[in-house]
Each structure stands twice: as C-alpha cells, then as structure tokens.
Design an enzyme around this catalytic site. Sequence first.
Site, PDB file in Angstrom:
ATOM      1  N   ASP A  86       2.232   2.067   3.814  1.00  0.00           N
ATOM      2  CA  ASP A  86       1.266   3.170   3.881  1.00  0.00           C
ATOM      3  C   ASP A  86       1.945   4.521   3.669  1.00  0.00           C
ATOM      4  OD1 ASP A  86      -1.272   4.209   4.010  1.00  0.00           O
ATOM      5  OD2 ASP A  86      -1.591   3.821   6.129  1.00  0.00           O
ATOM      6  N   GLU A 124      -8.887   1.501  -2.534  1.00  0.00           N
ATOM      7  CA  GLU A 124      -8.978   1.552  -1.071  1.00  0.00           C
ATOM      8  C   GLU A 124     -10.333   2.098  -0.639  1.00  0.00           C
ATOM      9  OE1 GLU A 124      -6.392   3.010   2.792  1.00  0.00           O
ATOM     10  OE2 GLU A 124      -6.261   4.174   0.944  1.00  0.00           O
ATOM     11  N   HIS A 131      -8.854  -1.954   7.374  1.00  0.00           N
ATOM     12  CA  HIS A 131      -9.957  -1.013   7.578  1.00  0.00           C
ATOM     13  C   HIS A 131     -11.293  -1.699   7.868  1.00  0.00           C
ATOM     14  CE1 HIS A 131      -8.093   2.919   6.616  1.00  0.00           C
ATOM     15  NE2 HIS A 131      -7.350   2.241   5.769  1.00  0.00           N
ATOM     16  N   HIS A 140       0.830  -1.205   0.000  1.00  0.00           N
ATOM     17  CA  HIS A 140       0.000   0.000   0.000  1.00  0.00           C
ATOM     18  C   HIS A 140       0.865   1.255   0.000  1.00  0.00           C
ATOM     19  CE1 HIS A 140      -4.007   1.818   0.619  1.00  0.00           C
ATOM     20  NE2 HIS A 140      -3.322   2.793   1.209  1.00  0.00           N
ATOM     21  N   HIS A 169     -13.208   1.809   3.988  1.00  0.00           N
ATOM     22  CA  HIS A 169     -12.146   2.705   4.452  1.00  0.00           C
ATOM     23  C   HIS A 169     -12.501   3.126   5.876  1.00  0.00           C
ATOM     24  CE1 HIS A 169      -9.571   6.362   4.735  1.00  0.00           C
ATOM     25  NE2 HIS A 169      -8.707   5.459   4.299  1.00  0.00           N
ATOM     26  N   HIS A 206      -2.320  -3.161   4.638  1.00  0.00           N
ATOM     27  CA  HIS A 206      -1.560  -2.219   5.460  1.00  0.00           C
ATOM     28  C   HIS A 206      -2.148  -2.173   6.873  1.00  0.00           C
ATOM     29  CE1 HIS A 206      -4.808   0.082   3.655  1.00  0.00           C
ATOM     30  NE2 HIS A 206      -4.536   1.175   4.345  1.00  0.00           N
ATOM     31  N   ASP A 247       0.284   5.551  -1.120  1.00  0.00           N
ATOM     32  CA  ASP A 247      -0.701   6.555  -1.531  1.00  0.00           C
ATOM     33  C   ASP A 247      -0.113   7.683  -2.367  1.00  0.00           C
ATOM     34  OD1 ASP A 247      -3.526   6.134  -0.456  1.00  0.00           O
ATOM     35  OD2 ASP A 247      -2.358   5.695   1.330  1.00  0.00           O
TER      36      ASP A 247
END
Length: 392
Positions: free
Chosen positions: A312, A149, A222, A46, A176, A243, A48
């Site tokens: 992450d 995600e 999540h 993961h 999420h 993650h 971003d």
Amino acid sequence: MHLGVFVRLCGLSWVMTCVAARMLPNDTHITRALQLMSQTPLIDGHNDLPWQLRKLFNNQLNKVDLHTLNSTHTNIPKIKEGKLAAQFWSAYVPCNSQHKDAVRQTLEQIDVIHRMCQKYPETFMFASSSHDILEAFHQNKTASLIGVEGGHSLDSSLGTLRTMYHLGVRYLTLTHSCNTPWADNWRVDTDLEPSQHNGLSPFGKQLIREMNRLGMLIDLAHTPVAVMNQVLEMSQAPVIFSHSSAYGVCPHKRNVPDDILRKVRDKGGIVMVNFYNDYVTDSPSANIFNVADHFDHIKNVAGANIIGFGGDYDGVENVPEGLEDVSKYPDLVALLLKRGWSDEEVKSALGENLLRVFRAVEQTRDNLKGTDPDDVPIPDDQVKNSCRTSFS
C-alpha cells in the site's frame, strides 16, 4: 538462591529473550533473502504511485522523472534496491467521483500506468498474465499490472468491467470506502455507514460471475465480512486481498478475521499483507517487527500458502519504521528468515502464492470460454441519478 533474586533473574532473562527476538536480522539473513528474491519474483499487490502522479503532476509524466522523484515511497532506484519484481499498480479515484466522472478518471489512471511503462521500458514491462510476470522477471524488469481499486469506478456497468479488462486491468477491488449500488463497503462493519445490500445485491453477484468468466481477480480488500463470505462461497476461482492485514493481530475492520483466513486457504486464495500503520497496530506508529507479526499470525492460522505482500505504498501517510519505502522489502524477507521461516515458505509468500492464484483464475476463465458475456444491466431504479442517461 533466594526466590526473589531467582524471579528477578528469570524476568530479566525473559526480557532479554524478547529483545533478542525483536533484533534486526544479520548479514547472513540479508544475503539469504536476496538470494531467494533472485530466484522467485517478489510480487506486491498494491501500490498507489499512479495516484501520486495525478495529485502531484496531474498525470503529466513529462514533468516528472521517476529516477529522481523523492517525494514518494516509490521511484526507480528504490524499486531496484527493493528487488520489486512485479507490482499491481492501483488505478484509483476517490469515492466522491461516484455517479459523476469516475469512469473517465479511472481510464486516465489506467492510461498513466501504460504511459509509465512506455516511458521507462528499461525498468517496467506491462503485464496482464501470470506468464508475463515470469517473462518480466527473466528480463530483470518489473512486471507492471493494473488493479482498479473500487467498484464505483465501473458506474455499475458490466460493459465497463469488460472494457477495463481489455485495457489490461487484472483485478477489481469490489469497494473502496463507500457503498456502490450493488455492494457494501468495509465501513458498514464499523457502523459508520449503513448497509444497503446485506453484502452483495443480485447485480453484485452477476458481477462476480462475470469476473470469473473474464479471468479477472476478485479483490476483497475494503469489503465487509458479509461480502467476503458471499464471494468466497460463490466464486468459481480463488480470491485475493490485495492489501489487508490480520484482524487477529490488529482489530481494524479493514483487516481479515481468522475464520475468513481459513476460508481463503480452503478456496486457494491469498492475503497480501498491508504495511499501513493503522492496519498494522491501529495507531500512528508501527515498525517492521509489527508487520512480521501479521505474516506470522496468518501463517499460524491458515498456512504460508495464503500469504503475500501488499504494501500500500504511496496510498497511505504512515508506514512502519524499517519499511519506509519500497527499497525495504529485503529487510522484511530477512526478518521472516530470522523468525524461522523456511526457504520454501518465504518463496511462497514472495510470489509463488500469487502466481498460483493467478493461474487458477486464468484456468477458470478458460473453463468458461463458451459462456456468453452477461448483458443484463443493473435495474434503472438502483442507479437513477441526474448524471446518468437511461435508454431503457
């Protein structure tokens, strides 16, 4: 020797032992880490960076050079230094897009990942299979995969799920930080948000079956414990936590409890350790040793065969001292070696575990090849809102 002196000396010895255990690895460990990383691809679950491209540049790639970008955890020089062989890039949009334009925004994030690969073909190779990851590794490129995600990105549509798969999406994080019309999110375990479905709704279970049929990895990061248990029970394929860290080390509800770790092991899945300070120490500060503690704990509870890396990076504000950006992966690998991890255990965590899970998901897809796509929509009364048009 006087007892008090003996006790003080023993205490000093214990402290010195603890300090030594926290010392950084030496050159021998670093050399060995780099050698192992040259043999086995480091696969991270993961990152971003695509969200940073939206926030900083509104996805205008012509306005950014990933060779020189320095305001993010991730750029091309850092990727090279960190020996990052494969990355699941996150196609993420916030929960406030739910019931509005989440699908459009997610498609734009999928698009920017594809364009990133096209702009930097010498660095990135788009990947959508376990075979592609190894092919990119052999070409000394970073395999670039897509994970969506948050289930809100689907607008409760199996057709949207299938379309995203055709566009190269290979995992979906079911929620999420908001409930969807078919699944609860992790916050229900904190009492910050009420449960709406006691885990998954009937449509949520349809979606799990369709992901199995497609060959899409099911990501339980999540999700609340109820969803974790339901999916682990019903999925025909192994699952991932892209993650998440260990609840037994840091009791944050985004982390994975020990009993779930053992169920993931029994299912043949993987937990990819998150580096976000809040999930590492439940505080604003953390360090590389704290992250290694999560790796050790998961190994001790369920074995090295369920562990991976899920940094992450660029999705969080605070990262541990010693793991400031994606260039630092070799330091963590070296620390695991210093702590007594065998070469085989390190190689498992680097990428062999994820490749095994990915192949099993692909095998499940192949086994279900004769199964028709599920075209039963979610009931209208569960998604009715002013932004949704109904044709039923």
